[in-house]
Motif scaffolding. Sequence first.
Motif, PDB file in Angstrom:
ATOM      1  N   HIS A 198       0.845  -1.186   0.000  1.00 26.93           N
ATOM      2  CA  HIS A 198       0.000   0.000   0.000  1.00 26.93           C
ATOM      3  C   HIS A 198       0.885   1.242   0.000  1.00 26.93           C
ATOM      4  N   MET A 199       0.269   2.390  -0.302  1.00 20.58           N
ATOM      5  CA  MET A 199       0.930   3.672  -0.111  1.00 20.58           C
ATOM      6  C   MET A 199       0.581   4.221   1.259  1.00 20.58           C
ATOM      7  N   ASN A 200       1.523   4.948   1.861  1.00 14.33           N
ATOM      8  CA  ASN A 200       1.160   5.763   3.010  1.00 14.33           C
ATOM      9  C   ASN A 200       0.710   7.131   2.492  1.00 14.33           C
ATOM     10  N   SER A 201       0.280   8.006   3.385  1.00 12.64           N
ATOM     11  CA  SER A 201      -0.295   9.273   2.934  1.00 12.64           C
ATOM     12  C   SER A 201       0.728  10.163   2.220  1.00 12.64           C
ATOM     13  N   LYS A 202       1.982  10.119   2.648  1.00  9.57           N
ATOM     14  CA  LYS A 202       3.009  10.909   1.968  1.00  9.57           C
ATOM     15  C   LYS A 202       3.229  10.412   0.553  1.00  9.57           C
ATOM     16  N   GLU A 203       3.296   9.093   0.375  1.00  8.47           N
ATOM     17  CA  GLU A 203       3.490   8.523  -0.956  1.00  8.47           C
ATOM     18  C   GLU A 203       2.300   8.823  -1.865  1.00  8.47           C
ATOM     19  N   VAL A 216      -7.367  15.723  -4.924  1.00  8.31           N
ATOM     20  CA  VAL A 216      -7.010  14.397  -4.426  1.00  8.31           C
ATOM     21  C   VAL A 216      -7.739  14.145  -3.113  1.00  8.31           C
ATOM     22  N   VAL A 217      -8.200  12.923  -2.941  1.00  5.66           N
ATOM     23  CA  VAL A 217      -8.780  12.502  -1.672  1.00  5.66           C
ATOM     24  C   VAL A 217      -8.191  11.137  -1.331  1.00  5.66           C
ATOM     25  N   LEU A 218      -7.814  10.970  -0.068  1.00  6.98           N
ATOM     26  CA  LEU A 218      -7.182   9.734   0.376  1.00  6.98           C
ATOM     27  C   LEU A 218      -8.216   8.808   0.990  1.00  6.98           C
ATOM     28  N   LYS A 233      -6.044  18.374   8.948  1.00  4.91           N
ATOM     29  CA  LYS A 233      -5.164  19.538   8.964  1.00  4.91           C
ATOM     30  C   LYS A 233      -3.893  19.264   8.152  1.00  4.91           C
ATOM     31  N   ASP A 234      -3.559  17.984   8.015  1.00  4.30           N
ATOM     32  CA  ASP A 234      -2.333  17.602   7.313  1.00  4.30           C
ATOM     33  C   ASP A 234      -2.580  16.838   6.013  1.00  4.30           C
ATOM     34  N   TRP A 235      -3.706  16.113   5.949  1.00  2.58           N
ATOM     35  CA  TRP A 235      -3.940  15.216   4.820  1.00  2.58           C
ATOM     36  C   TRP A 235      -5.386  15.334   4.344  1.00  2.58           C
ATOM     37  N   PRO A 236      -5.627  15.270   3.016  1.00  2.00           N
ATOM     38  CA  PRO A 236      -6.999  15.365   2.496  1.00  2.00           C
ATOM     39  C   PRO A 236      -7.728  14.025   2.591  1.00  2.00           C
TER      40      PRO A 236
END
Length: 246
Positions: A198-203, A216-218, A233-236
């Motif tokens: 899998h990808m992490n949020s940074k990847e 983009v949405v995670l 606050k840090d990730w979508p």
Amino acid sequence: MKITLLGTGDAVGTPKIGCSCPACLDAIAGGKSRRLRFSVLIESQGCKVLIDTSPDLRWQLLKRGISHIDGVIWTHAHYDHYAGFGDFHRVQNAVNVYGLKNTLDYILNYLSFMNPVRHDVNFYEPFPLIGLKITLLEVTHPPLEESAAVLITDGEKKVVITGDTARNIPEKSLKLMLEPDLLIADAIIPPKGTIAKHMNSKEAMELARELNAQKVVLTHLSHNFLPHDESIKDWPLGYDGMEFEF
């Protein structure tokens, strides 16, 4: 075209059974950290197609008031992406199902009692469905030999759903993914760790920048993130019931 994230969780969902981490407590309290397993609803021309059929599909469809679908696209043969299809038993027969040959062989060995109408699809060969053009793109999700992203085009609009994938996506797929209006990206954990399949949020965000995604949405998110309202606050991060219209 309308897209709804029916479930944004990973294989175990949030809350995880027996866990009292901050995200799980937020989920138990009814916050947006509550995540059913992965499934996406695509609507066009008055028709409905599911991308994957989560083990939580029964509740997902009841919440949306959906009693009929016009097709299912399976990205790969992991239980959290197909097991809920059995809940159509005594509701709807002869559902059109689409996927790669080995994926369908595996899934339909379990779900053959549903008598679906099988449509084998090859990587990189577009097919029409509910007025949209759909293409399955190769991604990397070991140890599976095949796993697909889904490219959806509606006129000039372009949506990419990465499916479950590691960051090393084949170059041929990356070229076709370029410049989507919306990228729905697998991001199972925050960047404090890595998971080979899998990808992490940074990847995932690196992928979004590489593709020049407009939005983009995670998704496919685990309980390892902070509670949703802190994490955004840090990730979508996506959330269950999130909608997009084009």
